[in-house]
Write an enzyme that holds these catalytic residues in place. Structure first.
Site, PDB file in Angstrom:
ATOM      1  N   GLU A 123       0.846  -1.195   0.000  1.00  0.00           N
ATOM      2  CA  GLU A 123       0.000   0.000   0.000  1.00  0.00           C
ATOM      3  C   GLU A 123       0.881   1.244   0.000  1.00  0.00           C
ATOM      4  OE1 GLU A 123      -3.563  -0.431   2.712  1.00  0.00           O
ATOM      5  OE2 GLU A 123      -2.448  -2.239   3.285  1.00  0.00           O
ATOM      6  N   LYS A 127       0.544   4.401   2.698  1.00  0.00           N
ATOM      7  CA  LYS A 127       0.637   4.265   4.146  1.00  0.00           C
ATOM      8  C   LYS A 127       1.765   5.137   4.676  1.00  0.00           C
ATOM      9  CE  LYS A 127      -0.325   0.737   6.507  1.00  0.00           C
ATOM     10  NZ  LYS A 127      -0.315  -0.562   7.213  1.00  0.00           N
ATOM     11  N   GLU A 133       6.283  -0.141   6.263  1.00  0.00           N
ATOM     12  CA  GLU A 133       4.828  -0.060   6.364  1.00  0.00           C
ATOM     13  C   GLU A 133       4.147  -0.174   5.007  1.00  0.00           C
ATOM     14  OE1 GLU A 133       2.613   0.152   8.961  1.00  0.00           O
ATOM     15  OE2 GLU A 133       4.341  -0.422  10.153  1.00  0.00           O
TER      16      GLU A 133
END
Length: 454
Positions: free
Chosen positions: A321, A324, A330
């Protein structure tokens, strides 16, 4: 004792079966594993393609969402994939009353269930990690109210729970010392676990060895060979951190008298890329952790304090993602890239690690999706809105002046929009479900300049 004809026959059958199994081994049973489907990215494929990919190409049979996005929920209609949806923390206060819980179900569950197999509703996410005492105080009442509302609606198969970080523990090493945070143990967790026991629903935790390892304990976190860590109370030598974390949770539950309550792993994973110089964060170590995690939780081995248990488990996460916040890691927990190619082989793909998108539709259109004759105008309009809001679906032809604008009726426009979605998503039966208001036909509904096959 003399051999009888019965003994001879038994021996013959046993030998014959053994030979047959050697020559024709029984097929391996596919395992059950879940994945967290986050959407903090600007490059992800449409939910319909995601649902088709998971059904066609992977062993993943359960998905956890971090909200109740209607487009995502509807995309899984007809797939059979078990879906966990989440009521955000901000809804907990209203959910703590029966009327609020009923309203939430009316808006977020009733339009989709049972066409979409909603299996569990997560009330908030890691609420105990917040400092909002009012929110925490209303958490158990929200679980109870939502459960009561589900029963009143006849949705008896949908479970209710709430995910917890391991910050709920005040002690976890060694695992036998596991206990909940003082002040919350009797006031929050005892009634919560009592709810789970009575409702036969799972206590959901998010164990992350990734957030607890050091250079010295990397192999221990990754399920790799290591000397282990000894628990002097139980005399158990733990050789992986995941088991130790799970047994610490069990010890805390057991200390309150609720060791029999089922535990579900709501999140666990390992990133494949991190910041420069970060030890243990790479593709190989991510593959090692997630591959071993999946094998472990589906093996039936359990843990030293919970032998022979399987754990409903959701790997974090489905996609990398890119939006993020925080460190590089992350944004790199995904099993797959947005084009569905695997970041590494975690063992969840059918037929190996080749990946790719969902099974393509056959060339040449021979089936079309249209609305059923009995669908209400409101349902038809909802289908139009859903199909036309899906990136990649062209609804221009049913706009004013377009070749399919006439006849200007909800039925005609829904027929075109639903078919455009069905063709785009890959022509799977479940892509024509639309809450049981769609039907697949073999007669081309095109007419004049309005072409349904392009």
């Amino acid at each position: 004792m003399a051999k009888t004809p019965y003994h001879s026959l038994t021996l013959f059958l046993t030998l014959s079966l053994t030979i047959l199994l050697l020559v024709y081994p029984l097929p391996s049973t596919s395992f059950s594993i879940g994945v967290n489907y986050g959407a903090l990215a600007d490059n992800l494929p449409p939910p319909a393609q995601v649902a088709a990919f998971l059904k066609d190409r992977t062993f993943i049979d359960r998905v956890k969402l971090f909200d109740s996005n209607p487009d995502m929920i509807r995309a899984f209609a007809g797939t059979g994939i078990a879906l966990t949806i989440t009521a955000p923390n901000s809804d907990i206060l209203s959910l703590s009353t029966l009327s609020g819980a009923t309203t939430w179900l009316t808006n977020n569950v009733s339009p989709f269930y049972p066409a979409t197999n909603i299996s569990l509703i997560a009330v908030g996410n890691e609420v105990l990690a917040t400092s909002d005492r009012n929110l925490i105080a209303h958490l158990v009442p929200a679980l109870r109210s939502l459960s009561a509302a589900l029963s009143a609606a006849g949705f008896h198969q949908i479970r209710v729970s709430t995910p917890h970080s391991l910050g709920i523990l005040s002690a976890s090493e060694p695992p036998s010392s596991g206990r909940f945070r003082r002040g919350y143990d009797r006031v929050i967790f005892a009634p919560m676990l009592d709810f789970h026991r009575k409702s036969k629903t799972p206590f959901v935790v998010n164990p992350y060895p990734y957030f607890g390892y050091s250079n010295r304990t990397l192999n221990y976190a990754l399920f790799k060979p290591n000397p282990g860590f000894f628990d002097p109370v139980t005399q158990i030598n733990y050789t992986n951190m995941f088991e130790a974390q799970m047994d610490a949770v069990f010890s805390a539950m057991n200390r309150l008298g609720y060791g029999d309550v089922e535990i579900t792993v709501g999140e666990s994973g390992w990133p494949s890329a991190g910041d420069a110089g970060q030890v243990g964060v790479n593709v190989d170590d991510a593959a090692a952790y997630n591959g071993e995690l999946i094998r472990h939780v589906t093996s039936g081995k359990g843990t030293p304090l919970m032998p022979n248990r399987t754990f409903e488990t959701y790997v974090f996460s489905l996609f990398n993602e890119d939006l993020k916040p925080g460190p590089t890691a992350e944004r790199n927990f995904g099993l797959f890239r947005p084009d569905f190619t695997p970041v590494y082989d975690a063992g969840v793909l059918r037929g190996g690690a080749q990946g790719g998108g969902p099974t393509p539709a056959p060339t040449g259109t021979t089936e079309w999706c249209v609305a059923t004759g009995g669908a209400s105008e409101a349902a038809l309009q909802a289908n139009i809105d859903y199909a036309c809001s899906t990136a990649g679906v062209d609804c221009g032809p049913i706009q004013a002046g377009g070749p399919c604008f006439q006849p200007n009726t909800a039925q005609a426009h829904a027929n075109y929009a639903m078919n455009a979605y069905y063709q785009f998503a890959g022509r799977h039966d479940f892509n024509c479900d639309f809450g049981r208001t769609g039907v697949i036909v073999t007669n081309d509904p095109s007419n004049g300049d309005c072409n349904y096959s392009t």
